[in-house]
Design a protein around this motif. Sequence first.
Motif, short mmCIF file in Angstrom:
data_model
loop_
_atom_site.label_atom_id
_atom_site.label_comp_id
_atom_site.label_asym_id
_atom_site.label_seq_id
_atom_site.Cartn_x
_atom_site.Cartn_y
_atom_site.Cartn_z
N GLU A 150 0.83 -1.20 0.00
CA GLU A 150 0.00 0.00 0.00
C GLU A 150 0.87 1.25 0.00
O GLU A 150 0.58 2.23 -0.73
N ALA A 151 1.94 1.25 0.78
CA ALA A 151 2.85 2.40 0.82
C ALA A 151 3.53 2.60 -0.53
O ALA A 151 3.70 3.74 -1.00
N GLU A 152 3.92 1.49 -1.16
CA GLU A 152 4.58 1.60 -2.47
C GLU A 152 3.61 2.11 -3.53
O GLU A 152 4.01 2.87 -4.44
N ARG A 153 2.36 1.71 -3.43
CA ARG A 153 1.35 2.21 -4.37
C ARG A 153 1.18 3.72 -4.22
O ARG A 153 1.10 4.46 -5.20
N ARG A 154 1.14 4.17 -2.96
CA ARG A 154 1.01 5.61 -2.71
C ARG A 154 2.27 6.36 -3.12
O ARG A 154 2.20 7.51 -3.56
#
Length: 630
Positions: A190-194
């Motif tokens: 999720e952090a990498e997507r953001r």
Amino acid sequence: MEQLKHECGIAMVRLLKPMAYYQQRYGTWMYGLNKLYLMMEKQHNRGQEGAGLAALKLGAEPGEEYFFRERAMGNTAIQEVFSAVHNKLANFSPTELADVDFASKNIPFVGEIYMGHLRYSTTGKRGLSYVHPFLRRNNWRAKNLCICANFNMTNVQEIFDSIAVKGQHPRMLSDTYLLLEQLGHRLDREAERRFAEAEQKGLQDRDITQYIEAHIDVANILREAAPIWDGGYCICGITGSGETFTLRDPWGIRPAFWYKNDEVFAVASERPVLQTTFDLESDEIKELQPGEALITSYTGELRVVQILPPQQRQSCSFERVYFSRGSDCDIYRERKEMGRQLVPDILKVINHEVEDTVFSYIPNTAEAAYYGMIQGFDDYLNQKKTKEIVALTTSYQGREEEINARIAEILSHRIRTEKVAWKDIKMRTFIAEGNSRNDLAAHVYDITYGSLRAGQDNLVIIDDSIVRGTTLRESILRIMNRLHPKRIVIVSSSPQVRYPDYYGIDMANMDEFIAFRAAIALHEERGTRALLNDIYRRCKAQEHLPKEEIVNYVTELYAPFSVDEINQKMVELLRPEGVTTEIHLVYLSLEGLHRACPTSSGDWYFSGHYPTPGGNKCVNDAFIRYMEQQ
């Protein structure tokens, strides 16, 4: 009567105002920490093997610590944890402690989010490394994760495999640890997507970090991770970026309640905990529904999200029988109704000899059911009195004095109640630590001498549950026999426990249960051992099937016998040597349980009807283990 290790307790507090607000209104910035302490103490019944807390500072700058955790083992763990926190505060001067801005920036455990946990081991694994909360560290704040849970998963190996296939190398086969790694992996994604979104927007350096922290969506993480979970659970978590979540299993097996006003958001395993902590009425508190998640954002905005489709509700009925505190208005009423439901069956075994019967209870968890049982017998006696008085109008016509005397005699009849059993807490603690437990166990309880008419009175004594029968055999029956009753009737306000629980209660092995041992003994007596072998063969044949295809064949073990037949065999197995008094067991029926607890239909430990596929697999595995150890 017999202590069961069971569901853990969770507590969470999220402050919704600046720290200075609480200093001004309540005289201390420790408002959140104090509330967490009270919530944990009010759930001490849910964990006596360990406790832990975690705290998060939302406004910490790079280089400043923002996640804090403290854990301890033992029955005094709550006090030890909070003492350790307060010992850290002792390193600061009164002026520094009174300065809200200084405290918020520099003092450990001063934060806006607090999470607490009380632990009972249901797996036999003990030690500080198994005490929640579990913390996953990372240099990127948004990738930090802390979780605690009241749960037990039936498919730990399956969860492990789902992580390992992605290339991770989990270090232990513990459900809490695996969930931390699984959720942590999804948090990373999720952090990498953001991060990718921020780059597309042309952001750089700290602006990217701030974008990620402001846009982490825990709902996405839960939707990716939770579908594989099979079990009963209430899982709480805090991310380093300041989001919190509480997710309840889709069957509603494990409980969760919450409250929110403009100052605070709080979650607990039991409703009275929130009522007492925040001075609330019961209707001000909401129950988290099956499959729902409560999520607060970095800014404190709350949303309720349906993460998993709700299944047929199977809330744990043992919460109502025993585990939850009886101070909850609904649980108290239901426990009383359990006692009332038992009256007809008790009347049968005492041959309706109400006037020659003394009623009592095993302290302390059976007390509410005892009150309901007594009210039920009061109603029975009043109906009997009414019939007798009505009959007088025809048999004593014109003889007013005789009628009045007879009415007075009828009205004088009372249900006879005594506190017969006394529990010696110090003796129990000593026994747990000594080497002569069996020899000393008979002294866990003491009796009120002279409370019965020897040889004339029946003794009816109610307990919340009779599971293993150990304390009954080693202590209760022996010591009650010293009163020389005509007959002893031991009453359980729950049905016969026949099957292991795999959703949080410490019941894993089938031969622990006196009902199971009685059924086995009946098969041996009647020459039907072949049925056991047949059940074993069919369980073994589906051992490697997916859990969704497995049938629970173990229920067939009990099918040839009535409840009364199993009760009678249990009496034979539990009768202490030298005790010749007539003994009866009376259990609440399944139908009576459901009438008393209409909103908590989860009864798999009594009926074998497991709500999840993993339950069927686990009970078959338990029977296979039993047969292979014979």
